[in-house]
Design a protein around this motif. Structure first.
Motif, PDB file in Angstrom:
ATOM      1  N   LEU A 138       0.808  -1.224   0.000  1.00  0.00           N
ATOM      2  CA  LEU A 138       0.000   0.000   0.000  1.00  0.00           C
ATOM      3  C   LEU A 138       0.843   1.277   0.000  1.00  0.00           C
ATOM      4  O   LEU A 138       0.590   2.176  -0.804  1.00  0.00           O
ATOM      5  N   PRO A 139       1.887   1.360   0.866  1.00  0.00           N
ATOM      6  CA  PRO A 139       2.706   2.581   0.826  1.00  0.00           C
ATOM      7  C   PRO A 139       3.360   2.789  -0.535  1.00  0.00           C
ATOM      8  O   PRO A 139       3.481   3.926  -1.004  1.00  0.00           O
ATOM      9  N   VAL A 140       3.780   1.676  -1.172  1.00  0.00           N
ATOM     10  CA  VAL A 140       4.420   1.778  -2.486  1.00  0.00           C
ATOM     11  C   VAL A 140       3.428   2.357  -3.501  1.00  0.00           C
ATOM     12  O   VAL A 140       3.734   3.294  -4.248  1.00  0.00           O
ATOM     13  N   THR A 141       2.227   1.794  -3.504  1.00  0.00           N
ATOM     14  CA  THR A 141       1.208   2.270  -4.434  1.00  0.00           C
ATOM     15  C   THR A 141       0.839   3.736  -4.166  1.00  0.00           C
ATOM     16  O   THR A 141       0.704   4.529  -5.081  1.00  0.00           O
ATOM     17  N   MET A 142       0.688   4.063  -2.882  1.00  0.00           N
ATOM     18  CA  MET A 142       0.349   5.439  -2.537  1.00  0.00           C
ATOM     19  C   MET A 142       1.441   6.397  -3.007  1.00  0.00           C
ATOM     20  O   MET A 142       1.168   7.459  -3.560  1.00  0.00           O
ATOM     21  N   GLU A 143       2.701   5.989  -2.770  1.00  0.00           N
ATOM     22  CA  GLU A 143       3.811   6.846  -3.177  1.00  0.00           C
ATOM     23  C   GLU A 143       3.783   7.064  -4.687  1.00  0.00           C
ATOM     24  O   GLU A 143       3.881   8.194  -5.166  1.00  0.00           O
ATOM     25  N   LEU A 144       3.592   5.951  -5.412  1.00  0.00           N
ATOM     26  CA  LEU A 144       3.560   6.044  -6.867  1.00  0.00           C
ATOM     27  C   LEU A 144       2.391   6.929  -7.315  1.00  0.00           C
ATOM     28  O   LEU A 144       2.540   7.786  -8.191  1.00  0.00           O
ATOM     29  N   ALA A 145       1.232   6.735  -6.693  1.00  0.00           N
ATOM     30  CA  ALA A 145       0.055   7.504  -7.087  1.00  0.00           C
ATOM     31  C   ALA A 145       0.258   8.998  -6.808  1.00  0.00           C
ATOM     32  O   ALA A 145      -0.077   9.854  -7.629  1.00  0.00           O
ATOM     33  N   VAL A 146       0.843   9.298  -5.641  1.00  0.00           N
ATOM     34  CA  VAL A 146       1.073  10.707  -5.297  1.00  0.00           C
ATOM     35  C   VAL A 146       2.066  11.338  -6.282  1.00  0.00           C
ATOM     36  O   VAL A 146       1.827  12.420  -6.820  1.00  0.00           O
ATOM     37  N   LEU A 147       3.174  10.619  -6.538  1.00  0.00           N
ATOM     38  CA  LEU A 147       4.177  11.156  -7.457  1.00  0.00           C
ATOM     39  C   LEU A 147       3.584  11.351  -8.856  1.00  0.00           C
ATOM     40  O   LEU A 147       3.789  12.389  -9.491  1.00  0.00           O
ATOM     41  N   ALA A 148       2.831  10.347  -9.315  1.00  0.00           N
ATOM     42  CA  ALA A 148       2.233  10.435 -10.649  1.00  0.00           C
ATOM     43  C   ALA A 148       1.253  11.605 -10.706  1.00  0.00           C
ATOM     44  O   ALA A 148       1.190  12.338 -11.700  1.00  0.00           O
ATOM     45  N   ALA A 178       6.367   6.915 -12.430  1.00  0.00           N
ATOM     46  CA  ALA A 178       5.604   8.116 -12.071  1.00  0.00           C
ATOM     47  C   ALA A 178       5.448   9.032 -13.283  1.00  0.00           C
ATOM     48  O   ALA A 178       4.383   9.598 -13.519  1.00  0.00           O
ATOM     49  N   LEU A 179       6.533   9.147 -14.076  1.00  0.00           N
ATOM     50  CA  LEU A 179       6.465   9.994 -15.265  1.00  0.00           C
ATOM     51  C   LEU A 179       5.426   9.459 -16.242  1.00  0.00           C
ATOM     52  O   LEU A 179       4.619  10.211 -16.791  1.00  0.00           O
ATOM     53  N   ILE A 180       5.449   8.152 -16.447  1.00  0.00           N
ATOM     54  CA  ILE A 180       4.544   7.566 -17.435  1.00  0.00           C
ATOM     55  C   ILE A 180       3.094   7.655 -16.983  1.00  0.00           C
ATOM     56  O   ILE A 180       2.213   8.073 -17.737  1.00  0.00           O
ATOM     57  N   LEU A 181       2.848   7.306 -15.726  1.00  0.00           N
ATOM     58  CA  LEU A 181       1.484   7.426 -15.216  1.00  0.00           C
ATOM     59  C   LEU A 181       1.056   8.893 -15.198  1.00  0.00           C
ATOM     60  O   LEU A 181      -0.074   9.228 -15.530  1.00  0.00           O
ATOM     61  N   LEU A 229      -5.471   5.183 -10.139  1.00  0.00           N
ATOM     62  CA  LEU A 229      -4.064   4.804  -9.994  1.00  0.00           C
ATOM     63  C   LEU A 229      -3.878   3.748  -8.908  1.00  0.00           C
ATOM     64  O   LEU A 229      -2.980   2.920  -8.985  1.00  0.00           O
ATOM     65  N   LEU A 230      -4.723   3.768  -7.892  1.00  0.00           N
ATOM     66  CA  LEU A 230      -4.548   2.850  -6.761  1.00  0.00           C
ATOM     67  C   LEU A 230      -4.574   1.401  -7.210  1.00  0.00           C
ATOM     68  O   LEU A 230      -3.786   0.583  -6.758  1.00  0.00           O
ATOM     69  N   GLY A 231      -5.499   1.083  -8.130  1.00  0.00           N
ATOM     70  CA  GLY A 231      -5.570  -0.308  -8.551  1.00  0.00           C
ATOM     71  C   GLY A 231      -5.211  -0.492 -10.007  1.00  0.00           C
ATOM     72  O   GLY A 231      -4.943  -1.602 -10.460  1.00  0.00           O
ATOM     73  N   GLY A 232      -5.206   0.606 -10.728  1.00  0.00           N
ATOM     74  CA  GLY A 232      -5.090   0.510 -12.181  1.00  0.00           C
ATOM     75  C   GLY A 232      -3.690   0.676 -12.715  1.00  0.00           C
ATOM     76  O   GLY A 232      -3.484   0.779 -13.910  1.00  0.00           O
ATOM     77  N   ALA A 233      -2.701   0.726 -11.818  1.00  0.00           N
ATOM     78  CA  ALA A 233      -1.336   0.934 -12.298  1.00  0.00           C
ATOM     79  C   ALA A 233      -0.636  -0.399 -12.546  1.00  0.00           C
ATOM     80  O   ALA A 233       0.578  -0.460 -12.653  1.00  0.00           O
ATOM     81  N   VAL A 234      -1.424  -1.484 -12.622  1.00  0.00           N
ATOM     82  CA  VAL A 234      -0.869  -2.834 -12.726  1.00  0.00           C
ATOM     83  C   VAL A 234       0.184  -2.944 -13.828  1.00  0.00           C
ATOM     84  O   VAL A 234       1.287  -3.441 -13.586  1.00  0.00           O
ATOM     85  N   VAL A 235      -0.178  -2.468 -15.014  1.00  0.00           N
ATOM     86  CA  VAL A 235       0.702  -2.649 -16.162  1.00  0.00           C
ATOM     87  C   VAL A 235       2.050  -1.982 -15.921  1.00  0.00           C
ATOM     88  O   VAL A 235       3.112  -2.594 -16.095  1.00  0.00           O
ATOM     89  N   VAL A 236       1.989  -0.737 -15.482  1.00  0.00           N
ATOM     90  CA  VAL A 236       3.238  -0.011 -15.262  1.00  0.00           C
ATOM     91  C   VAL A 236       4.014  -0.625 -14.091  1.00  0.00           C
ATOM     92  O   VAL A 236       5.240  -0.751 -14.144  1.00  0.00           O
ATOM     93  N   GLU A 237       3.308  -1.049 -13.057  1.00  0.00           N
ATOM     94  CA  GLU A 237       3.984  -1.701 -11.929  1.00  0.00           C
ATOM     95  C   GLU A 237       4.698  -2.963 -12.405  1.00  0.00           C
ATOM     96  O   GLU A 237       5.818  -3.257 -11.992  1.00  0.00           O
ATOM     97  N   GLN A 238       4.040  -3.677 -13.311  1.00  0.00           N
ATOM     98  CA  GLN A 238       4.608  -4.911 -13.836  1.00  0.00           C
ATOM     99  C   GLN A 238       5.868  -4.612 -14.650  1.00  0.00           C
ATOM    100  O   GLN A 238       6.902  -5.248 -14.460  1.00  0.00           O
ATOM    101  N   ILE A 239       5.772  -3.629 -15.561  1.00  0.00           N
ATOM    102  CA  ILE A 239       6.905  -3.305 -16.430  1.00  0.00           C
ATOM    103  C   ILE A 239       8.117  -2.887 -15.613  1.00  0.00           C
ATOM    104  O   ILE A 239       9.242  -3.288 -15.886  1.00  0.00           O
ATOM    105  N   PHE A 240       7.882  -2.093 -14.584  1.00  0.00           N
ATOM    106  CA  PHE A 240       9.010  -1.553 -13.823  1.00  0.00           C
ATOM    107  C   PHE A 240       9.257  -2.300 -12.515  1.00  0.00           C
ATOM    108  O   PHE A 240       9.988  -1.821 -11.664  1.00  0.00           O
ATOM    109  N   SER A 241       8.640  -3.469 -12.370  1.00  0.00           N
ATOM    110  CA  SER A 241       8.820  -4.299 -11.178  1.00  0.00           C
ATOM    111  C   SER A 241       8.601  -3.518  -9.888  1.00  0.00           C
ATOM    112  O   SER A 241       9.408  -3.568  -8.959  1.00  0.00           O
TER     113      SER A 241
END
Lengths: 322, 323
Positions: A102-112, A193-196, A258-270
């Motif tokens: 959750l913190p990882v996703t939140m961080e990514l969502a906030v940055l994006a 974050a840039l891509i999202l 972004l909370l649940g929908g960033a799957v693809v980008v999360e997958q690409i960038f591990s």
């Protein structure tokens, strides 16, 4: 009693609980509709070779032999007592996994979101400063491009180019949490974050542009010009400020995705976020993982919505008064 | 006396497609320093547009397409936006029609008055002090507290008082009041009119009242300029306008004023027909289709011509008018 029942906060709370319950039911039934279960997902085709007793005992082990309604409420009851379930694949409780993801996703969502706002809002201001002019055309074109290019394409392309030609790929090594290695963490978060954010910039830009254009024609903007207010102050203090509400609304909705929908980008960038957790859960048919994680995402979404509403009150004194 | 404001052949057009559609057709108007003038006309006559053009506040698709606006010794139409900004709110200020929409809803009223001064280089602290005086002067009770309020907490009359404070903050030489009471309750109208007139005297401001209701400002002005369909049709001292109007349109406007002391007169006279839309191209005198005095000569547009006092754009002198 009547007056308490009509209190907006209470109504909101009831709505929220009903929404979350609806989400739980929906995920539960959808998952059951997908062919296969955890047994076939684990054993593959060998599952067919098991004897009837073996099958039966495995089904009993996973609790799949109980009626669906019972399965649902036993899971829901566990969730309510703080037990989100256990992932055999990960060898961890869903609670522990979520506490990591959750913190990882939140961080990514906030940055994006920050990236999206930093691109979208200035671009909208540029566009709106001269509607239908050259700048507007440029802004609209960038917006359209950002909206049209799928992020898996952008992500894969960026990753390929940067790692191949610049020999820079911070995401190749294991993921570093912000608390472990903030510098590496930010590097790893940069590209996702840039891509999202780029994808986010498009709807933000469009919403902001139309809001700015509408505000610009209002009488008080003319008043401010009539006072001799400088262009920058005019655009920010008078026009942008009054256009914030639709921008906040759009940003809130996008943040939710972004909370649940960033799957693809999360997958690409591990990036080990909630999206990947859900995906892995679906692949393994680990029902509890999927159900509980989706419920966590939905709850976060609701909280974000609540915060958006609070933000309206900060922005607009008329909402505060109402 | 010296002219403070001088409009020469001022034209305003709206861009529509590739063509320009002219809405204000060459207004000539001179206002002496210290004078108080009413610009009168129906809605759509171009009176507000002319004044917005003076302030350089026209927005797309409207723009000035000809003529000059001289304020003091400067031609405002030749100035850049940056130079204009130093004049707006400083040398010339405007009070607008609708106080409900003319204030920024998200800004404290005090800040909006302060901004009128900081925009012209007044230090913030000083602007803050002057703002409190200004609010008190325009009749806002307890300025210290009310300055922190937002516009939605104010009534229409109070908001217009704030607008007046904004306009007067830099003690402009020219004040344009564009129908400042139209959107207000009748009881409030008189208070606002009296307040503006009082401040005008106090600060010695040259003032232009824009109104569709001649009766409202008759007592406040020296001179009346009557506009019709984007033209000035009469420009004369206020007494003469009332006693001996030189243009049939002016006369018709006066007849439309209610007069409770005159029992013989129908309560509200009407001018038959309606003014030409901006899209109509009118040959000759624009008032001709509605005019009771029209003659063949009216097929050619009359220019503003000097009369005994003032000027009028009509071929038929009043003594030849049929009733």
């Amino acid at each position: 009693m009547r007056s308490i029942a009509r209190h907006p906060l209470l109504r909101r709370l009831v709505e929220t609980v009903l929404t979350l319950f609806g989400v739980a039911v929906l995920v539960f039934t959808t998952l059951r509709a997908i062919p296969g279960d955890e047994i076939t997902a684990t054993l593959g085709t060998e599952a067919a070779g098991l004897s009837a007793e073996q099958q039966e005992s495995l089904r009993a082990y996973y609790g799949l032999d109980k009626p669906l309604v019972l399965q649902f409420f036993s899971w829901l009851g566990n969730v309510l007592t703080g037990n989100l379930g256990f992932s055999r694949r990960a060898g961890a409780t869903v609670g522990e996994m979520t506490a990591n993801a959750l913190p990882v996703t939140m961080e990514l969502a906030v940055l994006a979101t920050i990236v999206g706002l930093l691109i979208g809002v200035p671009l909208a201001m540029l566009s709106a400063s001269r509607p239908n002019g050259v700048r507007d055309g440029f802004g609209q074109l960038v917006g359209l491009a950002a909206l049209s290019v799928p992020n898996f394409l952008l992500g894969a392309a960026l990753l390929t180019v940067i790692s191949r030609y610049a020999h820079y790929n911070p995401n190749a090594q294991g993921f570093a949490h912000f608390t472990q290695d903030p510098l590496l963490n930010l590097q790893q978060m940069l590209f996702p974050a840039l891509i999202l954010g780029f994808g986010l910039a498009a709807p933000i830009m469009r919403t902001a542009r139309s809001a700015l254009l509408e505000v610009q024609t209002q009488d008080f903007v003319r008043t401010a010009r009539g006072k001799g207010v400088a262009p920058w102050r005019l655009r920010v203090r008078h026009v942008l400020h009054n256009a914030l509400n639709p921008i906040v609304t759009m940003t809130g909705i996008q943040f939710g995705y972004l909370l649940g929908g960033a799957v693809v980008v999360e997958q690409i960038f591990s990036v080990p976020g909630l999206g990947r957790q859900v995906l892995a859960g679906i692949q393994q048919k680990e029902y509890a993982v999927v159900q509980s994680t989706v419920l966590v995402i939905a709850t976060t979404f609701v909280v974000v919505n609540l915060l958006t509403d609070l933000l309206y009150r900060v922005i607009d004194p008329r909402v505060r008064a109402a | 006396m010296t002219a403070l404001l001088e409009l020469a052949d001022l034209r305003v057009s709206a861009r529509s497609g590739r063509a320009d559609r002219e809405i204000v057709h060459g207004v000539d108007l001179t206002v002496e320093a210290g004078q108080t003038v009413a610009v009168v006309g129906e809605s759509g006559s171009g009176k507000s547009l002319t004044m917005l053009a003076v302030m350089g506040l026209l927005t797309d698709p409207l723009r000035v397409t000809g003529g000059t606006v001289r304020l003091g010794d400067r031609d405002l139409t030749a100035l850049s936006e940056r130079e204009l900004r130093t004049i707006r709110g400083n040398d010339a200020a405007m009070i607008y029609q609708d106080p409900m929409t003319s204030l920024n809803p998200l800004m404290r009223v005090g800040d909006q008055v302060v901004e009128a001064m900081t925009a012209h280089g007044v230090p913030k602290a000083e602007a803050g002090r002057r703002m409190l005086d200004l609010l008190a002067r325009v009749g806002i009770p307890d300025p210290k507290r009310t300055a922190r309020a937002y516009p939605h907490e104010f009534s229409g009359g109070m908001r217009q008082r704030v607008m007046i404070a904004c306009a007067l903050a830099m003690r402009p030489r020219l004040l344009i009041a564009d129908e400042p009471t139209t959107a207000l309750d009748v009881t409030i109208q008189q208070q606002i009119l009296a307040l503006i007139d009082e401040l005008r005297r106090e600060l010695g401001m040259t003032t232009i009242w824009v109104t569709h209701d001649l009766g409202v400002v008759a007592r406040l002005v020296d001179r009346v300029v009557v506009m019709y369909a984007g033209h000035v049709v009469e420009d004369a001292p206020v007494r003469q306008v009332f006693s001996a109007p030189q243009h049939p349109y002016t006369k018709a406007l006066l007849a439309a004023l209610p007069d409770p002391t005159d029992d013989d007169r129908p309560p509200l006279a009407q001018i038959p027909g309606r003014p030409p839309a901006a899209t109509d191209s009118v040959e000759g005198c624009p008032f001709r289709p509605r005019c009771a005095q029209a003659v063949d000569a009216c097929a050619t547009r009359p220019a503003l011509q000097p009369r005994a006092q003032g000027r009028a754009a009509c071929w038929v002198p009043p003594h030849e008018w049929r009733n």
